[in-house]
Write an enzyme that holds these catalytic residues in place. Sequence first.
Site, short mmCIF file in Angstrom:
data_model
loop_
_atom_site.label_atom_id
_atom_site.label_comp_id
_atom_site.label_asym_id
_atom_site.label_seq_id
_atom_site.Cartn_x
_atom_site.Cartn_y
_atom_site.Cartn_z
N THR A 46 5.74 8.79 -24.06
CA THR A 46 6.31 10.14 -24.07
C THR A 46 5.29 11.14 -23.56
OG1 THR A 46 7.58 9.54 -26.05
CG2 THR A 46 7.33 11.89 -25.60
N ALA A 151 4.12 0.26 -31.70
CA ALA A 151 3.77 1.61 -31.18
C ALA A 151 4.91 2.14 -30.34
CB ALA A 151 2.48 1.51 -30.37
N GLY A 188 15.51 26.12 -31.76
CA GLY A 188 14.28 25.61 -32.38
C GLY A 188 13.07 26.36 -31.85
N ILE A 192 7.93 22.61 -29.02
CA ILE A 192 8.49 22.45 -27.68
C ILE A 192 9.28 23.70 -27.29
CG2 ILE A 192 9.98 21.04 -26.19
CD1 ILE A 192 9.41 18.66 -27.96
N VAL A 276 14.71 20.58 -31.86
CA VAL A 276 14.71 20.71 -33.32
C VAL A 276 13.96 19.57 -33.98
CG1 VAL A 276 16.83 22.09 -33.41
CG2 VAL A 276 17.00 19.59 -33.45
N GLY A 277 12.99 19.02 -33.28
CA GLY A 277 12.14 17.97 -33.85
C GLY A 277 12.38 16.62 -33.21
N MET A 323 3.09 14.25 -35.47
CA MET A 323 3.43 13.41 -34.31
C MET A 323 2.70 13.98 -33.10
SD MET A 323 7.34 12.19 -34.68
CE MET A 323 8.22 13.43 -35.55
N HIS A 449 -23.51 33.50 -24.73
CA HIS A 449 -22.90 34.80 -24.47
C HIS A 449 -22.72 34.98 -22.97
CE1 HIS A 449 -22.02 39.04 -24.96
NE2 HIS A 449 -22.88 39.31 -24.00
#
Length: 470
Positions: A46, A151, A188, A192, A276-277, A323, A449
Amino acid sequence: MNRKKGSKSCDVLVLGAGPGGYAAAIRAGQAGLKVVIVEGEKAGGTCLNVGCIPSKALIHAASRFHQTKMAERDNPFGISLGSGSVEIDLSKTIDWKDGIVARLNKGVEGLLKKAGVELVTGWGRMLDGKTCEVSGKDDPVLIHAEHVILATGSVTTSLQSLPFGDKVISSTEALALTHVPDKLVVVGGGYIGLELGTAFAKFGSEVHVVEFADHILPHYDREIGKVVLQSLKSLGVTVSTGASAKHLSEDDSGLVVALADGSEEILPADKILVTVGRKPRLDGWGAKSLYLTMRDGFIAINDKCQTSMTDVYAIGDLTGEPMLAHRAIAQGELVADILAGKPRRFDPAAIPAICFTDPEVVSVGLSPDEATSRGYETAIGQFPFAANGKAMAGAAETGFVRVVARKDNNLVLGIQAVGKGVAELSAAFGLALEMGARLEDIAGTIHAHPTQGEALQEAALGALGHPLHI
Ligand code: FAD
Ligand code: NAD
Protein backbone atom coordinates in the site's frame (compact mmCIF):
# COMPACT_ATOMS: atom_id res chain seq x y z
CA MET A 1 -8.72 -28.53 -14.92
CA ASN A 2 -6.18 -30.43 -12.86
CA ARG A 3 -3.01 -28.38 -12.70
CA LYS A 4 0.25 -29.72 -11.37
CA LYS A 5 1.45 -28.02 -8.22
CA GLY A 6 5.11 -27.10 -8.14
CA SER A 7 6.52 -27.13 -4.66
CA LYS A 8 9.37 -25.43 -2.83
CA SER A 9 10.57 -25.19 0.72
CA CYS A 10 12.25 -22.43 2.68
CA ASP A 11 13.22 -21.28 6.16
CA VAL A 12 10.97 -18.22 6.04
CA LEU A 13 7.84 -17.53 4.02
CA VAL A 14 6.63 -13.92 4.00
CA LEU A 15 3.06 -13.31 2.82
CA GLY A 16 2.81 -9.79 1.40
CA ALA A 17 5.58 -7.50 0.15
CA GLY A 18 4.54 -4.21 1.72
CA PRO A 19 6.97 -2.27 3.95
CA GLY A 20 6.59 -4.84 6.74
CA GLY A 21 6.97 -7.90 4.54
CA TYR A 22 9.79 -6.70 2.33
CA ALA A 23 11.80 -5.35 5.31
CA ALA A 24 11.44 -8.74 7.05
CA ALA A 25 12.45 -10.61 3.90
CA ILE A 26 15.50 -8.44 3.19
CA ARG A 27 16.78 -8.71 6.77
CA ALA A 28 16.17 -12.47 6.94
CA GLY A 29 17.88 -12.93 3.57
CA GLN A 30 20.85 -10.84 4.73
CA ALA A 31 21.11 -13.16 7.75
CA GLY A 32 21.57 -16.12 5.40
CA LEU A 33 18.09 -17.62 5.78
CA LYS A 34 16.33 -19.09 2.76
CA VAL A 35 13.43 -16.70 2.20
CA VAL A 36 10.46 -16.71 -0.17
CA ILE A 37 8.18 -13.66 -0.30
CA VAL A 38 4.76 -13.87 -1.96
CA GLU A 39 3.10 -10.78 -3.43
CA GLY A 40 -0.17 -10.60 -5.37
CA GLU A 41 0.47 -7.15 -6.80
CA LYS A 42 3.61 -5.03 -6.96
CA ALA A 43 6.41 -5.06 -4.41
CA GLY A 44 6.09 -2.17 -1.97
CA GLY A 45 2.52 -2.69 -0.81
CA THR A 46 0.00 0.00 0.00
CA CYS A 47 2.68 2.42 1.10
CA LEU A 48 4.71 2.50 -2.05
CA ASN A 49 1.98 1.90 -4.65
CA VAL A 50 -1.17 3.65 -3.39
CA GLY A 51 -0.25 5.22 -0.06
CA CYS A 52 2.64 7.12 1.49
CA ILE A 53 4.75 7.77 -1.60
CA PRO A 54 2.15 8.61 -4.27
CA SER A 55 0.23 10.79 -1.82
CA LYS A 56 3.37 12.73 -0.91
CA ALA A 57 4.19 13.17 -4.60
CA LEU A 58 0.74 14.69 -5.25
CA ILE A 59 0.96 16.82 -2.10
CA HIS A 60 4.29 18.19 -3.33
CA ALA A 61 3.04 18.85 -6.87
CA ALA A 62 -0.09 20.55 -5.51
CA SER A 63 2.01 22.81 -3.27
CA ARG A 64 4.31 23.75 -6.17
CA PHE A 65 1.29 24.59 -8.35
CA HIS A 66 -0.47 26.52 -5.62
CA GLN A 67 2.63 28.48 -4.67
CA THR A 68 3.27 29.43 -8.27
CA LYS A 69 -0.35 30.38 -8.86
CA MET A 70 -0.45 32.49 -5.71
CA ALA A 71 3.00 33.98 -6.24
CA GLU A 72 1.67 37.45 -6.91
CA ARG A 73 -0.86 37.39 -4.06
CA ASP A 74 0.32 38.25 -0.50
CA ASN A 75 3.62 38.85 -2.21
CA PRO A 76 6.19 40.81 -0.23
CA PHE A 77 9.02 39.25 -2.26
CA GLY A 78 8.48 41.17 -5.47
CA ILE A 79 7.70 38.11 -7.62
CA SER A 80 5.98 38.82 -10.92
CA LEU A 81 4.58 36.22 -13.30
CA GLY A 82 4.36 38.67 -16.18
CA SER A 83 1.33 37.92 -18.34
CA GLY A 84 1.70 34.10 -18.21
CA SER A 85 -1.07 32.03 -16.69
CA VAL A 86 -0.39 29.04 -14.44
CA GLU A 87 -2.23 25.82 -15.28
CA ILE A 88 -2.02 22.22 -14.11
CA ASP A 89 -2.26 19.14 -16.33
CA LEU A 90 -3.07 16.53 -13.71
CA SER A 91 -2.53 13.63 -16.12
CA LYS A 92 1.13 14.71 -16.41
CA THR A 93 1.40 14.99 -12.63
CA ILE A 94 0.04 11.43 -12.36
CA ASP A 95 2.57 10.20 -14.96
CA TRP A 96 5.37 11.77 -12.90
CA LYS A 97 4.00 10.18 -9.70
CA ASP A 98 3.69 6.78 -11.45
CA GLY A 99 7.32 7.10 -12.55
CA ILE A 100 8.45 7.51 -8.95
CA VAL A 101 6.37 4.51 -7.88
CA ALA A 102 7.77 2.37 -10.72
CA ARG A 103 11.35 3.28 -9.75
CA LEU A 104 10.67 2.32 -6.16
CA ASN A 105 8.98 -0.98 -7.19
CA LYS A 106 12.14 -1.87 -9.07
CA GLY A 107 14.24 -0.68 -6.13
CA VAL A 108 12.47 -3.02 -3.69
CA GLU A 109 12.71 -5.92 -6.14
CA GLY A 110 16.44 -5.20 -6.49
CA LEU A 111 16.95 -5.13 -2.72
CA LEU A 112 15.12 -8.46 -2.33
CA LYS A 113 17.24 -10.03 -5.06
CA LYS A 114 20.46 -8.68 -3.56
CA ALA A 115 19.52 -10.22 -0.21
CA GLY A 116 18.96 -13.58 -1.96
CA VAL A 117 15.18 -13.52 -1.43
CA GLU A 118 12.92 -15.25 -3.95
CA LEU A 119 9.91 -13.15 -4.93
CA VAL A 120 6.93 -15.24 -6.05
CA THR A 121 4.24 -13.20 -7.77
CA GLY A 122 0.70 -14.43 -7.11
CA TRP A 123 -1.96 -14.58 -4.44
CA GLY A 124 -1.03 -16.77 -1.49
CA ARG A 125 -3.46 -18.80 0.62
CA MET A 126 -2.33 -20.45 3.84
CA LEU A 127 -3.40 -24.10 3.95
CA ASP A 128 -1.98 -24.53 7.45
CA GLY A 129 0.65 -22.81 9.61
CA LYS A 130 3.49 -24.08 7.41
CA THR A 131 2.08 -24.34 3.91
CA CYS A 132 1.02 -21.69 1.43
CA GLU A 133 -0.53 -22.22 -1.98
CA VAL A 134 0.20 -19.48 -4.49
CA SER A 135 -1.97 -18.92 -7.56
CA GLY A 136 -0.67 -16.57 -10.18
CA LYS A 137 -0.25 -16.43 -13.92
CA ASP A 138 1.52 -19.81 -13.88
CA ASP A 139 0.64 -23.13 -12.29
CA PRO A 140 -0.12 -23.02 -8.57
CA VAL A 141 2.93 -23.39 -6.33
CA LEU A 142 3.02 -24.97 -2.87
CA ILE A 143 5.50 -23.43 -0.46
CA HIS A 144 6.50 -25.23 2.74
CA ALA A 145 8.16 -23.09 5.39
CA GLU A 146 9.70 -23.50 8.82
CA HIS A 147 8.51 -20.04 9.80
CA VAL A 148 5.74 -17.85 8.38
CA ILE A 149 5.45 -14.06 8.57
CA LEU A 150 1.97 -12.75 7.79
CA ALA A 151 2.13 -9.23 6.33
CA THR A 152 -1.00 -8.79 4.22
CA GLY A 153 -1.57 -5.21 5.38
CA SER A 154 -4.85 -3.36 5.30
CA VAL A 155 -7.66 -2.29 2.99
CA THR A 156 -9.91 0.75 2.71
CA THR A 157 -13.06 0.90 4.84
CA SER A 158 -16.22 1.81 2.94
CA LEU A 159 -19.52 3.20 4.18
CA GLN A 160 -22.48 0.89 3.66
CA SER A 161 -24.75 3.72 2.55
CA LEU A 162 -22.11 5.13 0.20
CA PRO A 163 -20.59 2.27 -1.80
CA PHE A 164 -17.54 2.95 -3.97
CA GLY A 165 -18.24 3.57 -7.66
CA ASP A 166 -17.49 6.15 -10.29
CA LYS A 167 -18.44 9.10 -8.11
CA VAL A 168 -17.65 7.75 -4.67
CA ILE A 169 -13.94 6.96 -4.53
CA SER A 170 -11.25 5.81 -2.13
CA SER A 171 -7.72 7.19 -1.79
CA THR A 172 -6.52 4.70 -4.45
CA GLU A 173 -8.71 6.27 -7.15
CA ALA A 174 -8.04 9.79 -5.87
CA LEU A 175 -4.32 9.18 -6.41
CA ALA A 176 -4.99 8.33 -10.06
CA LEU A 177 -7.45 11.11 -11.06
CA THR A 178 -6.39 12.72 -14.31
CA HIS A 179 -8.73 15.73 -13.96
CA VAL A 180 -9.11 18.02 -11.00
CA PRO A 181 -12.73 17.70 -9.78
CA ASP A 182 -14.48 21.08 -9.51
CA LYS A 183 -16.24 20.08 -6.32
CA LEU A 184 -14.73 17.48 -4.03
CA VAL A 185 -16.48 16.30 -0.87
CA VAL A 186 -14.18 14.47 1.54
CA VAL A 187 -15.80 12.19 4.11
CA GLY A 188 -13.45 11.86 7.10
CA GLY A 189 -11.15 14.59 8.41
CA GLY A 190 -8.32 12.27 9.46
CA TYR A 191 -4.96 11.52 7.86
CA ILE A 192 -5.94 10.76 4.28
CA GLY A 193 -8.91 13.12 4.09
CA LEU A 194 -6.89 16.14 5.14
CA GLU A 195 -3.68 15.27 3.26
CA LEU A 196 -5.51 14.68 -0.03
CA GLY A 197 -8.20 17.29 0.68
CA THR A 198 -5.44 19.90 1.07
CA ALA A 199 -3.70 18.72 -2.11
CA PHE A 200 -6.90 18.94 -4.19
CA ALA A 201 -7.77 22.33 -2.71
CA LYS A 202 -4.35 23.50 -3.92
CA PHE A 203 -4.96 21.94 -7.34
CA GLY A 204 -8.10 24.11 -7.53
CA SER A 205 -10.98 21.91 -6.30
CA GLU A 206 -13.65 23.40 -4.10
CA VAL A 207 -13.25 21.08 -1.10
CA HIS A 208 -15.75 20.34 1.68
CA VAL A 209 -14.63 18.04 4.51
CA VAL A 210 -17.30 16.18 6.50
CA GLU A 211 -15.96 14.90 9.84
CA PHE A 212 -17.92 12.79 12.30
CA ALA A 213 -15.94 13.84 15.41
CA ASP A 214 -16.25 17.31 16.92
CA HIS A 215 -12.78 18.30 15.67
CA ILE A 216 -10.58 17.40 12.72
CA LEU A 217 -7.54 15.15 13.13
CA PRO A 218 -8.98 13.36 16.16
CA HIS A 219 -5.75 11.32 16.42
CA TYR A 220 -3.97 14.52 17.53
CA ASP A 221 -4.71 17.06 20.27
CA ARG A 222 -7.13 19.90 19.69
CA GLU A 223 -4.55 22.70 19.77
CA ILE A 224 -2.82 21.14 16.76
CA GLY A 225 -6.13 20.57 14.98
CA LYS A 226 -6.98 24.28 15.41
CA VAL A 227 -3.83 25.40 13.58
CA VAL A 228 -4.55 23.02 10.68
CA LEU A 229 -8.21 24.11 10.58
CA GLN A 230 -7.18 27.76 10.29
CA SER A 231 -4.96 26.95 7.37
CA LEU A 232 -7.63 24.85 5.64
CA LYS A 233 -10.00 27.81 5.90
CA SER A 234 -7.44 30.11 4.32
CA LEU A 235 -7.18 27.63 1.43
CA GLY A 236 -10.94 27.93 1.00
CA VAL A 237 -11.74 24.46 2.37
CA THR A 238 -15.07 24.18 4.20
CA VAL A 239 -15.09 21.88 7.22
CA SER A 240 -18.22 20.48 8.87
CA THR A 241 -17.48 18.72 12.15
CA GLY A 242 -19.99 16.66 14.13
CA ALA A 243 -21.43 15.80 10.71
CA SER A 244 -22.02 12.44 9.07
CA ALA A 245 -22.30 11.39 5.47
CA LYS A 246 -25.60 9.67 4.66
CA HIS A 247 -26.04 8.79 0.99
CA LEU A 248 -26.01 10.20 -2.52
CA SER A 249 -28.78 12.70 -3.27
CA GLU A 250 -31.69 11.43 -5.36
CA ASP A 251 -30.26 12.80 -8.61
CA ASP A 252 -26.75 11.64 -7.70
CA SER A 253 -25.42 15.20 -7.91
CA GLY A 254 -24.31 15.47 -4.32
CA LEU A 255 -23.94 14.01 -0.86
CA VAL A 256 -26.65 14.16 1.78
CA VAL A 257 -25.05 15.07 5.08
CA ALA A 258 -26.52 15.16 8.60
CA LEU A 259 -25.10 18.26 10.28
CA ALA A 260 -24.28 18.80 13.95
CA ASP A 261 -27.44 20.91 14.52
CA GLY A 262 -29.68 18.05 13.36
CA SER A 263 -30.41 19.53 9.94
CA GLU A 264 -29.61 17.89 6.61
CA GLU A 265 -27.78 19.43 3.70
CA ILE A 266 -26.93 18.32 0.17
CA LEU A 267 -23.30 19.06 -0.70
CA PRO A 268 -22.85 19.25 -4.47
CA ALA A 269 -20.01 16.98 -5.56
CA ASP A 270 -18.20 15.85 -8.70
CA LYS A 271 -16.32 13.31 -6.62
CA ILE A 272 -16.82 12.07 -3.06
CA LEU A 273 -13.63 10.82 -1.42
CA VAL A 274 -14.37 8.46 1.47
CA THR A 275 -11.52 8.25 3.98
CA VAL A 276 -13.01 6.87 7.17
CA GLY A 277 -10.17 4.56 8.17
CA ARG A 278 -8.61 1.28 7.08
CA LYS A 279 -9.06 -2.28 8.33
CA PRO A 280 -6.72 -5.28 8.42
CA ARG A 281 -6.74 -7.48 5.32
CA LEU A 282 -8.06 -10.74 6.75
CA ASP A 283 -9.90 -12.07 3.71
CA GLY A 284 -8.66 -14.13 0.80
CA TRP A 285 -5.52 -15.71 2.25
CA GLY A 286 -6.85 -18.49 4.45
CA ALA A 287 -6.85 -16.66 7.81
CA LYS A 288 -9.94 -18.62 8.78
CA SER A 289 -8.17 -21.94 8.34
CA LEU A 290 -5.50 -20.93 10.87
CA TYR A 291 -5.90 -20.81 14.64
CA LEU A 292 -5.13 -17.15 15.13
CA THR A 293 -6.28 -15.29 18.21
CA MET A 294 -7.75 -11.87 17.39
CA ARG A 295 -7.63 -8.63 19.38
CA ASP A 296 -9.89 -5.67 18.53
CA GLY A 297 -10.34 -7.00 15.00
CA PHE A 298 -6.59 -7.36 14.36
CA ILE A 299 -4.34 -10.43 14.62
CA ALA A 300 -3.12 -10.59 18.22
CA ILE A 301 0.67 -10.62 18.63
CA ASN A 302 3.06 -10.42 21.56
CA ASP A 303 6.15 -8.21 21.86
CA LYS A 304 8.04 -10.56 19.53
CA CYS A 305 5.27 -10.34 16.89
CA GLN A 306 4.40 -13.99 17.56
CA THR A 307 0.79 -14.98 16.93
CA SER A 308 -1.09 -17.66 18.84
CA MET A 309 0.38 -20.27 16.43
CA THR A 310 3.88 -21.66 16.81
CA ASP A 311 6.32 -20.29 14.21
CA VAL A 312 3.68 -17.95 12.75
CA TYR A 313 4.45 -14.25 13.11
CA ALA A 314 2.36 -11.25 12.02
CA ILE A 315 3.48 -7.67 11.38
CA GLY A 316 2.28 -4.31 10.10
CA ASP A 317 -1.28 -3.07 9.57
CA LEU A 318 -2.61 -6.57 10.09
CA THR A 319 -1.67 -6.36 13.76
CA GLY A 320 -3.13 -3.06 14.95
CA GLU A 321 -2.69 0.65 15.41
CA PRO A 322 -0.90 2.77 14.54
CA MET A 323 -1.21 1.57 10.95
CA LEU A 324 1.97 3.26 9.78
CA ALA A 325 4.69 2.14 7.38
CA HIS A 326 7.57 2.76 9.81
CA ARG A 327 5.90 0.56 12.46
CA ALA A 328 5.52 -2.23 9.88
CA ILE A 329 9.19 -1.89 8.84
CA ALA A 330 10.40 -1.94 12.44
CA GLN A 331 8.34 -5.06 13.19
CA GLY A 332 9.56 -6.77 10.00
CA GLU A 333 13.18 -6.17 10.86
CA LEU A 334 12.58 -7.36 14.42
CA VAL A 335 11.03 -10.68 13.38
CA ALA A 336 13.87 -11.35 10.93
CA ASP A 337 16.40 -10.67 13.70
CA ILE A 338 14.56 -13.08 16.02
CA LEU A 339 14.56 -15.78 13.32
CA ALA A 340 18.29 -15.17 12.87
CA GLY A 341 18.76 -15.94 16.57
CA LYS A 342 18.96 -12.45 18.06
CA PRO A 343 17.14 -11.60 21.30
CA ARG A 344 14.72 -8.81 20.34
CA ARG A 345 11.39 -7.46 21.48
CA PHE A 346 9.18 -4.66 20.19
CA ASP A 347 9.24 -1.97 22.83
CA PRO A 348 9.78 1.44 21.21
CA ALA A 349 9.74 4.50 23.46
CA ALA A 350 7.46 6.08 20.86
CA ILE A 351 6.30 5.72 17.26
CA PRO A 352 6.30 9.10 15.51
CA ALA A 353 3.09 10.14 13.79
CA ILE A 354 3.08 12.75 11.05
CA CYS A 355 0.24 14.24 9.07
CA PHE A 356 1.43 15.85 5.83
CA THR A 357 -1.09 18.66 5.82
CA ASP A 358 -0.03 22.28 5.32
CA PRO A 359 1.22 23.04 7.92
CA GLU A 360 2.54 19.58 8.76
CA VAL A 361 1.87 17.92 12.11
CA VAL A 362 4.22 15.72 14.15
CA SER A 363 3.55 13.95 17.41
CA VAL A 364 5.98 11.69 19.21
CA GLY A 365 5.12 10.28 22.63
CA LEU A 366 2.55 11.77 24.99
CA SER A 367 0.52 14.95 24.52
CA PRO A 368 -0.07 17.11 27.63
CA ASP A 369 -3.53 15.55 28.20
CA GLU A 370 -2.24 12.00 27.70
CA ALA A 371 0.60 12.63 30.17
CA THR A 372 -1.83 14.01 32.74
CA SER A 373 -4.25 11.13 32.29
CA ARG A 374 -1.37 8.71 32.99
CA GLY A 375 -0.82 10.44 36.31
CA TYR A 376 2.25 12.55 35.48
CA GLU A 377 2.71 16.06 36.80
CA THR A 378 4.14 17.83 33.78
CA ALA A 379 6.45 20.67 32.79
CA ILE A 380 5.47 21.98 29.36
CA GLY A 381 7.36 24.33 27.07
CA GLN A 382 5.91 25.67 23.83
CA PHE A 383 7.76 27.87 21.36
CA PRO A 384 5.98 29.58 18.45
CA PHE A 385 7.54 29.67 14.98
CA ALA A 386 6.52 33.35 14.91
CA ALA A 387 9.57 33.94 17.17
CA ASN A 388 11.96 31.77 15.14
CA GLY A 389 14.23 33.60 12.69
CA LYS A 390 14.41 30.83 10.07
CA ALA A 391 10.64 30.38 10.11
CA MET A 392 10.19 34.14 9.63
CA ALA A 393 12.71 34.18 6.77
CA GLY A 394 10.86 31.25 5.18
CA ALA A 395 7.38 32.79 5.61
CA ALA A 396 6.57 29.83 7.86
CA GLU A 397 5.52 31.57 11.06
CA THR A 398 2.42 29.47 11.71
CA GLY A 399 2.61 26.84 14.44
CA PHE A 400 4.83 25.81 17.31
CA VAL A 401 6.98 23.13 18.92
CA ARG A 402 5.88 21.78 22.29
CA VAL A 403 7.82 19.63 24.74
CA VAL A 404 6.07 17.68 27.51
CA ALA A 405 8.24 16.44 30.40
CA ARG A 406 7.87 14.92 33.85
CA LYS A 407 7.96 17.70 36.42
CA ASP A 408 9.84 15.64 39.01
CA ASN A 409 12.86 14.67 36.89
CA ASN A 410 12.46 16.50 33.53
CA LEU A 411 12.32 13.24 31.53
CA VAL A 412 10.83 14.09 28.14
CA LEU A 413 7.50 12.29 27.63
CA GLY A 414 6.38 13.75 24.35
CA ILE A 415 7.12 16.32 21.66
CA GLN A 416 4.60 17.79 19.24
CA ALA A 417 4.95 20.31 16.44
CA VAL A 418 2.78 21.91 13.83
CA GLY A 419 4.34 24.07 11.15
CA LYS A 420 5.80 24.16 7.66
CA GLY A 421 8.28 21.34 7.07
CA VAL A 422 8.16 20.00 10.65
CA ALA A 423 7.95 16.39 9.37
CA GLU A 424 11.74 16.48 9.11
CA LEU A 425 12.01 17.40 12.81
CA SER A 426 10.42 14.05 13.72
CA ALA A 427 13.85 12.36 13.58
CA ALA A 428 15.19 14.62 16.34
CA PHE A 429 12.00 14.23 18.38
CA GLY A 430 12.07 10.42 18.09
CA LEU A 431 15.75 10.23 18.98
CA ALA A 432 15.21 12.37 22.08
CA LEU A 433 12.49 10.05 23.35
CA GLU A 434 14.28 6.83 22.45
CA MET A 435 17.49 8.02 24.18
CA GLY A 436 15.56 8.97 27.32
CA ALA A 437 16.44 12.66 27.02
CA ARG A 438 15.81 15.09 29.87
CA LEU A 439 14.88 18.71 29.21
CA GLU A 440 18.47 19.66 30.06
CA ASP A 441 19.81 17.37 27.30
CA ILE A 442 17.78 19.14 24.63
CA ALA A 443 18.36 22.60 26.11
CA GLY A 444 22.11 21.92 26.38
CA THR A 445 22.50 20.63 22.81
CA ILE A 446 23.81 23.34 20.49
CA HIS A 447 21.21 23.68 17.74
CA ALA A 448 22.41 25.19 14.46
CA HIS A 449 21.23 28.71 13.66
CA PRO A 450 19.14 29.66 11.82
CA THR A 451 16.95 26.54 11.75
CA GLN A 452 13.39 25.69 12.68
CA GLY A 453 14.94 23.02 14.93
CA GLU A 454 15.98 25.79 17.33
CA ALA A 455 12.32 25.91 18.34
CA LEU A 456 12.82 22.49 19.97
CA GLN A 457 15.69 23.79 22.10
CA GLU A 458 13.65 26.89 22.96
CA ALA A 459 10.65 24.77 23.96
CA ALA A 460 12.90 22.75 26.30
CA LEU A 461 14.35 25.97 27.73
CA GLY A 462 10.79 27.20 28.21
CA ALA A 463 9.81 24.03 30.09
CA LEU A 464 12.84 24.58 32.35
CA GLY A 465 11.55 28.09 33.06
CA HIS A 466 14.27 30.10 31.31
CA PRO A 467 13.45 30.67 27.62
CA LEU A 468 15.93 32.81 25.68
CA HIS A 469 14.19 34.23 22.64
CA ILE A 470 10.69 34.89 23.93
P1 FAD B 1 0.74 -3.17 3.07
O1 FAD B 1 1.59 -2.05 2.67
O2 FAD B 1 -0.73 -3.02 2.95
O3 FAD B 1 1.23 -4.41 2.19
C1 FAD B 1 0.57 -5.64 2.18
C2 FAD B 1 0.92 -6.34 0.89
O4 FAD B 1 0.45 -7.66 0.97
C3 FAD B 1 0.27 -5.73 -0.34
O5 FAD B 1 1.24 -5.49 -1.33
C4 FAD B 1 -0.73 -6.78 -0.82
O6 FAD B 1 -0.88 -6.82 -2.22
C5 FAD B 1 -0.07 -8.04 -0.31
N1 FAD B 1 -0.99 -9.13 -0.09
C6 FAD B 1 -2.13 -9.12 0.64
N2 FAD B 1 -2.71 -10.33 0.63
C7 FAD B 1 -1.91 -11.14 -0.12
C8 FAD B 1 -1.99 -12.49 -0.52
N3 FAD B 1 -2.98 -13.29 -0.15
N4 FAD B 1 -1.02 -12.97 -1.33
C9 FAD B 1 0.01 -12.17 -1.74
N5 FAD B 1 0.11 -10.88 -1.40
C10 FAD B 1 -0.83 -10.38 -0.59
N6 FAD B 1 1.92 5.42 6.52
C11 FAD B 1 2.97 6.18 6.92
O7 FAD B 1 3.72 5.76 7.80
N7 FAD B 1 3.21 7.40 6.36
C12 FAD B 1 2.43 7.92 5.39
O8 FAD B 1 2.69 9.01 4.92
C13 FAD B 1 1.33 7.14 4.95
N8 FAD B 1 0.53 7.61 3.98
C14 FAD B 1 -0.50 6.83 3.53
C15 FAD B 1 -1.33 7.34 2.54
C16 FAD B 1 -2.39 6.59 2.07
C17 FAD B 1 -3.27 7.14 0.97
C18 FAD B 1 -2.63 5.29 2.60
C19 FAD B 1 -3.76 4.45 2.08
C20 FAD B 1 -1.83 4.78 3.60
C21 FAD B 1 -0.76 5.55 4.09
N9 FAD B 1 0.07 5.10 5.11
C22 FAD B 1 1.11 5.87 5.54
C23 FAD B 1 -0.14 3.79 5.75
C24 FAD B 1 0.85 2.75 5.16
O9 FAD B 1 0.65 2.66 3.78
C25 FAD B 1 0.66 1.41 5.83
O10 FAD B 1 0.76 1.55 7.23
C26 FAD B 1 1.71 0.41 5.37
O11 FAD B 1 1.69 0.25 3.98
C27 FAD B 1 1.48 -0.95 6.04
O12 FAD B 1 2.44 -1.85 5.61
P2 FAD B 1 2.16 -3.42 5.63
O13 FAD B 1 3.43 -4.06 5.16
O14 FAD B 1 1.59 -3.81 6.91
O15 FAD B 1 1.00 -3.67 4.55
P1 NAD C 1 -8.21 8.12 9.97
O1 NAD C 1 -8.53 7.22 11.07
O2 NAD C 1 -6.97 8.92 10.02
O3 NAD C 1 -9.39 9.16 9.74
C1 NAD C 1 -10.71 8.75 9.55
C2 NAD C 1 -11.59 9.91 9.95
O4 NAD C 1 -12.89 9.64 9.50
C3 NAD C 1 -11.67 10.11 11.45
O5 NAD C 1 -11.40 11.46 11.73
C4 NAD C 1 -13.09 9.70 11.80
O6 NAD C 1 -13.61 10.41 12.90
C5 NAD C 1 -13.82 10.02 10.50
N1 NAD C 1 -15.04 9.27 10.25
C6 NAD C 1 -15.29 7.97 10.50
N2 NAD C 1 -16.53 7.63 10.08
C7 NAD C 1 -17.08 8.75 9.55
C8 NAD C 1 -18.33 9.05 8.94
N3 NAD C 1 -19.26 8.12 8.79
N4 NAD C 1 -18.54 10.32 8.51
C9 NAD C 1 -17.59 11.28 8.66
N5 NAD C 1 -16.39 11.03 9.23
C10 NAD C 1 -16.13 9.79 9.65
O7 NAD C 1 -8.26 7.20 8.64
P2 NAD C 1 -7.80 7.50 7.15
O8 NAD C 1 -7.64 8.96 6.92
O9 NAD C 1 -8.74 6.74 6.29
O10 NAD C 1 -6.39 6.80 7.11
C11 NAD C 1 -6.27 5.40 7.39
C12 NAD C 1 -4.97 5.10 8.06
O11 NAD C 1 -3.91 5.20 7.12
C13 NAD C 1 -4.59 6.09 9.17
O12 NAD C 1 -5.17 5.76 10.40
C14 NAD C 1 -3.11 5.94 9.21
O13 NAD C 1 -2.80 4.82 10.00
C15 NAD C 1 -2.74 5.65 7.76
N6 NAD C 1 -2.26 6.90 7.09
C16 NAD C 1 -1.16 7.53 7.59
C17 NAD C 1 -0.69 8.67 6.98
C18 NAD C 1 0.52 9.34 7.54
O14 NAD C 1 1.22 8.72 8.33
N7 NAD C 1 0.83 10.57 7.15
C19 NAD C 1 -1.33 9.20 5.88
C20 NAD C 1 -2.45 8.54 5.39
C21 NAD C 1 -2.90 7.38 6.00
